[in-house]
Design a protein around this motif. Structure first.
Motif, PDB file in Angstrom:
ATOM      1  N   ARG A  64      64.491  81.536  18.161  1.00 24.93           N
ATOM      2  CA  ARG A  64      63.587  82.565  17.435  1.00 24.93           C
ATOM      3  C   ARG A  64      62.284  81.591  16.839  1.00 24.93           C
ATOM      4  O   ARG A  64      62.643  80.402  16.301  1.00 24.93           O
ATOM      5  N   LYS A  65      61.418  81.942  16.439  1.00 27.25           N
ATOM      6  CA  LYS A  65      60.497  81.546  15.669  1.00 27.25           C
ATOM      7  C   LYS A  65      60.531  81.869  14.096  1.00 27.25           C
ATOM      8  O   LYS A  65      60.575  82.919  13.514  1.00 27.25           O
ATOM      9  N   ILE A  66      60.517  80.680  13.258  1.00 23.83           N
ATOM     10  CA  ILE A  66      61.047  81.097  11.799  1.00 23.83           C
ATOM     11  C   ILE A  66      59.911  80.791  10.939  1.00 23.83           C
ATOM     12  O   ILE A  66      59.196  79.717  11.140  1.00 23.83           O
ATOM     13  N   LEU A  67      59.255  81.802  10.285  1.00 26.77           N
ATOM     14  CA  LEU A  67      58.283  81.689   9.357  1.00 26.77           C
ATOM     15  C   LEU A  67      58.918  81.511   7.909  1.00 26.77           C
ATOM     16  O   LEU A  67      59.461  82.470   7.706  1.00 26.77           O
ATOM     17  N   GLY A  68      58.563  80.456   7.117  1.00 27.35           N
ATOM     18  CA  GLY A  68      59.206  80.226   5.966  1.00 27.35           C
ATOM     19  C   GLY A  68      58.450  80.313   5.078  1.00 27.35           C
ATOM     20  O   GLY A  68      57.172  79.839   4.927  1.00 27.35           O
ATOM     21  N   ILE A  69      58.828  81.057   3.907  1.00 28.17           N
ATOM     22  CA  ILE A  69      57.588  80.954   2.623  1.00 28.17           C
ATOM     23  C   ILE A  69      58.649  80.236   1.599  1.00 28.17           C
ATOM     24  O   ILE A  69      59.799  80.572   1.063  1.00 28.17           O
ATOM     25  N   PHE A  70      58.113  79.129   1.039  1.00 28.19           N
ATOM     26  CA  PHE A  70      58.416  78.270  -0.163  1.00 28.19           C
ATOM     27  C   PHE A  70      57.757  78.444  -1.375  1.00 28.19           C
ATOM     28  O   PHE A  70      56.561  77.993  -1.374  1.00 28.19           O
ATOM     29  N   GLN A  71      58.439  78.659  -2.538  1.00 28.72           N
ATOM     30  CA  GLN A  71      57.871  78.523  -3.806  1.00 28.72           C
ATOM     31  C   GLN A  71      58.637  77.471  -4.558  1.00 28.72           C
ATOM     32  O   GLN A  71      59.696  77.476  -4.848  1.00 28.72           O
ATOM     33  N   PRO A  72      57.672  76.064  -4.654  1.00 28.73           N
ATOM     34  CA  PRO A  72      58.409  75.152  -5.329  1.00 28.73           C
ATOM     35  C   PRO A  72      58.718  75.460  -6.871  1.00 28.73           C
ATOM     36  O   PRO A  72      58.277  76.110  -7.245  1.00 28.73           O
ATOM     37  N   HIS A  73      59.937  75.035  -7.044  1.00 28.64           N
ATOM     38  CA  HIS A  73      60.469  75.014  -8.426  1.00 28.64           C
ATOM     39  C   HIS A  73      60.490  73.962  -9.473  1.00 28.64           C
ATOM     40  O   HIS A  73      60.958  72.876  -8.855  1.00 28.64           O
ATOM     41  N   LEU A  74      59.342  73.795 -10.217  1.00 27.16           N
ATOM     42  CA  LEU A  74      59.661  72.876 -11.382  1.00 27.16           C
ATOM     43  C   LEU A  74      58.334  72.029 -10.927  1.00 27.16           C
ATOM     44  O   LEU A  74      58.218  71.468  -9.578  1.00 27.16           O
ATOM     45  N   TYR A  75      57.438  71.429 -11.646  1.00 31.96           N
ATOM     46  CA  TYR A  75      56.571  70.431 -11.471  1.00 31.96           C
ATOM     47  C   TYR A  75      57.143  68.999 -11.266  1.00 31.96           C
ATOM     48  O   TYR A  75      56.905  68.184 -10.396  1.00 31.96           O
ATOM     49  N   THR A  76      58.109  68.759 -11.986  1.00 32.26           N
ATOM     50  CA  THR A  76      59.134  67.194 -12.076  1.00 32.26           C
ATOM     51  C   THR A  76      59.603  67.212 -10.600  1.00 32.26           C
ATOM     52  O   THR A  76      59.604  66.390  -9.903  1.00 32.26           O
ATOM     53  N   ARG A  77      60.316  68.348 -10.223  1.00 34.47           N
ATOM     54  CA  ARG A  77      61.001  68.289  -8.734  1.00 34.47           C
ATOM     55  C   ARG A  77      60.111  68.152  -7.821  1.00 34.47           C
ATOM     56  O   ARG A  77      60.246  67.376  -6.766  1.00 34.47           O
ATOM     57  N   THR A  78      58.991  68.922  -7.808  1.00 28.38           N
ATOM     58  CA  THR A  78      57.792  68.881  -6.844  1.00 28.38           C
ATOM     59  C   THR A  78      57.269  67.532  -6.596  1.00 28.38           C
ATOM     60  O   THR A  78      57.327  66.851  -5.649  1.00 28.38           O
ATOM     61  N   ARG A  79      56.947  66.832  -7.804  1.00 25.12           N
ATOM     62  CA  ARG A  79      56.595  65.356  -7.875  1.00 25.12           C
ATOM     63  C   ARG A  79      57.649  64.322  -7.435  1.00 25.12           C
ATOM     64  O   ARG A  79      57.221  63.375  -6.401  1.00 25.12           O
ATOM     65  N   ASP A  80      58.810  64.576  -7.836  1.00 24.43           N
ATOM     66  CA  ASP A  80      59.760  63.474  -7.533  1.00 24.43           C
ATOM     67  C   ASP A  80      60.308  63.682  -5.829  1.00 24.43           C
ATOM     68  O   ASP A  80      60.702  62.744  -5.366  1.00 24.43           O
ATOM     69  N   PHE A  81      60.136  65.056  -5.298  1.00 24.12           N
ATOM     70  CA  PHE A  81      60.672  64.915  -3.969  1.00 24.12           C
ATOM     71  C   PHE A  81      59.790  65.793  -2.933  1.00 24.12           C
ATOM     72  O   PHE A  81      59.966  66.157  -1.852  1.00 24.12           O
ATOM     73  N   ALA A  82      58.383  65.393  -3.113  1.00 30.61           N
ATOM     74  CA  ALA A  82      57.297  65.988  -2.273  1.00 30.61           C
ATOM     75  C   ALA A  82      57.672  65.597  -0.958  1.00 30.61           C
ATOM     76  O   ALA A  82      57.347  66.396  -0.089  1.00 30.61           O
ATOM     77  N   ALA A  83      57.740  64.155  -0.841  1.00 35.14           N
ATOM     78  CA  ALA A  83      57.692  63.864   0.730  1.00 35.14           C
ATOM     79  C   ALA A  83      59.055  64.461   1.478  1.00 35.14           C
ATOM     80  O   ALA A  83      58.819  64.665   2.653  1.00 35.14           O
ATOM     81  N   GLU A  84      60.016  64.377   0.564  1.00 33.12           N
ATOM     82  CA  GLU A  84      61.344  65.153   1.116  1.00 33.12           C
ATOM     83  C   GLU A  84      61.291  66.671   1.548  1.00 33.12           C
ATOM     84  O   GLU A  84      61.603  67.025   2.543  1.00 33.12           O
ATOM     85  N   PHE A  85      60.370  67.482   0.511  1.00 35.17           N
ATOM     86  CA  PHE A  85      60.142  68.800   1.048  1.00 35.17           C
ATOM     87  C   PHE A  85      59.462  68.698   2.143  1.00 35.17           C
ATOM     88  O   PHE A  85      59.711  69.636   3.074  1.00 35.17           O
ATOM     89  N   SER A  86      58.258  67.889   2.294  1.00 34.00           N
ATOM     90  CA  SER A  86      57.438  67.996   3.439  1.00 34.00           C
ATOM     91  C   SER A  86      58.188  67.741   4.803  1.00 34.00           C
ATOM     92  O   SER A  86      58.358  68.563   5.725  1.00 34.00           O
TER      93      SER A  86
END
Length: 451
Positions: free
Chosen positions: A348-370
């Motif tokens: 099946r085709k999966i459409l994901g909606i993601f809301q990052p939680h915290l600026y620090t977590r976004t900064r620290d794990f941006a590459a891993e999230f991508s």
């Protein structure tokens, strides 16, 4: 003992469970939260007064007979917090209050950077259904019991042991499980080694004669640990593990639960996903390490487990479309969730909606999230949910979005989300995040049903 218990940040999942506990104990319970939610509405229906403005004048006036519990997620400059400190109220963080409640009980603590809530809820369900009984403070709403608080007559108390702000160091368990140790909460810990050190200290606080259930592959120094150590795994032979795993319909599995001295054949978990087989092994390991339980009762409890809201939560599914909501807010959680969803809904085709939680977590794990989000077929990114944090210069959702390798990806503002989704041809939709993305669950569910 106090007659009044006042909660600053009462709408948090952990705070609300403690508020419900003291309400059940016959205390006068009230509190503040920044915004109304489904959880605060439930508290109000249960007779707990909640307000949504930062107003110290609404705090009970009797400083000698009022105990204040607050969450570290609130800002230090909150007027209510400053007021109770200045006026000399008895005051405690949530974690310390939970530690005091667990004292004198048989504390069964579920810790780890991922999987705590489902594992602790499964454990509470096994103990309840087996007749052992327990009380439980859970990090999510159990679908079996429609609450994050269970109250029982036995000495067993299941506690979700949160590593944020080193909260779990207030606990001294009889039995503890550690599911994963990954770098997270680096705004608190700074680096992964400090995370490992905190888990090592937590494990060292298990009572003499107690037991530690540690996931196979988790590297943790054991020198200071007094407890007897057992290992568990999804399917790697060790003390507790699943074997003879066979796929069933709708993403479920038939498997054999292996434990020291025996096995339980043809187990199933009532919720889908391979990750829930692993969670079931962890929960069973704690339960069997605590008490001798009839294997058939364990098997029946696993089969009747209905899951936890916001944890691989299938909100709607038919032959043409489906909607899944999940609390995943760390890259490894997102990767595991996508893997499980592909297992539940193959091809099946999966459409994901993601809301990052915290600026620090976004900064620290941006590459891993991508990397994790590149496992989707389509991606909608929402702006960062700041929670307790102020913005960090240069840190935006685009840090993640720009490096996602799939072509169908976009950034959408929250106020435009439903309109955007109404124009999409949806197959399987999943929402990820620990912020206020949960406010969209019901509107998205209604939209999916009516498309």
């Amino acid at each position: 003992m106090y007659d009044n218990y006042y909660f600053i940040g009462i709408g948090g999942i952990g705070m609300s469970a403690i508020a419900r506990y003291f309400k059940h104990e016959g205390k006068n319970v009230s509190g503040y939260d920044i915004t109304p939610s489904q959880l605060t509405s439930a508290l109000e229906k249960e007779g707990i007064e909640v307000h949504y403005e930062d107003r110290p004048d609404l705090i009970p006036l009797n400083t000698d007979n009022t105990f204040v519990i607050y969450t570290p997620a609130i800002p230090e400059d909150l007027a209510e917090l400053q007021y109770v400190k200045d006026k000399g109220y008895a005051i405690s963080k949530r974690s310390r209050a939970l530690g005091q409640i667990t004292a004198g009980k048989d504390c069964l603590a579920v810790s780890g950077t991922h999987g705590k809530t489902t594992t602790s809820t499964l454990l509470a369900h096994i103990l309840t259904e087996s007749g052992v009984g327990c009380s439980a403070f859970l990090g999510g709403i159990s679908k079996n019991y429609h609450s994050n608080l269970l109250l029982g007559d036995s000495d067993a108390l299941v506690a979700e042991a949160d590593e944020y702000d080193r909260s779990f160091l207030q606990l001294h368990p009889d039995v503890a499980v550690i599911t994963y140790i990954d770098a997270d909460h680096l705004d608190i810990y700074g680096n992964k080694q400090n995370v490992v050190d905190a888990f090592s200290q937590f494990a060292s606080q298990i009572k003499i004669g107690g037991k530690l259930i540690l996931k196979e592959g988790v590297d943790l120094p054991l020198d200071s640990i007094k407890a007897k150590v057992f290992r568990y795994s999804f399917n790697k032979p060790c003390d507790f593990y699943a074997s003879d795993i066979k796929p069933l319909a709708e993403g479920r599995f038939d498997f054999c639960m292996n434990y020291p001295g025996g096995k339980i054949e043809h187990c199933t978990v009532g919720v889908p996903g391979w990750i829930n087989v692993e969670n079931a092994v962890a929960a069973t390991a704690v339960a069997l390490s605590y008490k001798k339980i009839n294997p058939i009762r364990v098997k029946n409890a696993l089969a009747s487990f209905q899951g936890v809201e916001r944890r691989m939560d299938i909100r709607y599914s038919d032959s043409k479309k489906a909607y899944v909501d999940d609390y995943a807010h760390h890259p490894k959680e997102i990767m595991s969730a996508i893997s499980s969803i592909r297992n539940i809904f193959p091809d099946r085709k999966i459409l994901g909606i993601f809301q990052p939680h915290l600026y620090t977590r976004t900064r620290d794990f941006a590459a891993e999230f991508s990397q994790a989000l590149s496992g989707l077929d389509s991606l909608v990114m929402l702006p960062i949910y700041p929670a307790r944090e102020l913005p960090i210069t240069g840190v935006f959702s685009e840090m993640i979005l720009d490096k996602v390798t799939i072509n169908d990806k976009t950034l959408v503002q929250k106020e435009d989300l439903l309109e955007y989704l109404s124009s999409k041809d949806i197959d399987v939709l999943v929402t990820f995040g620990a912020g206020d993305i949960d406010r969209f669950i019901k509107p998205i569910e209604d939209l999916i049903k009516n498309v």
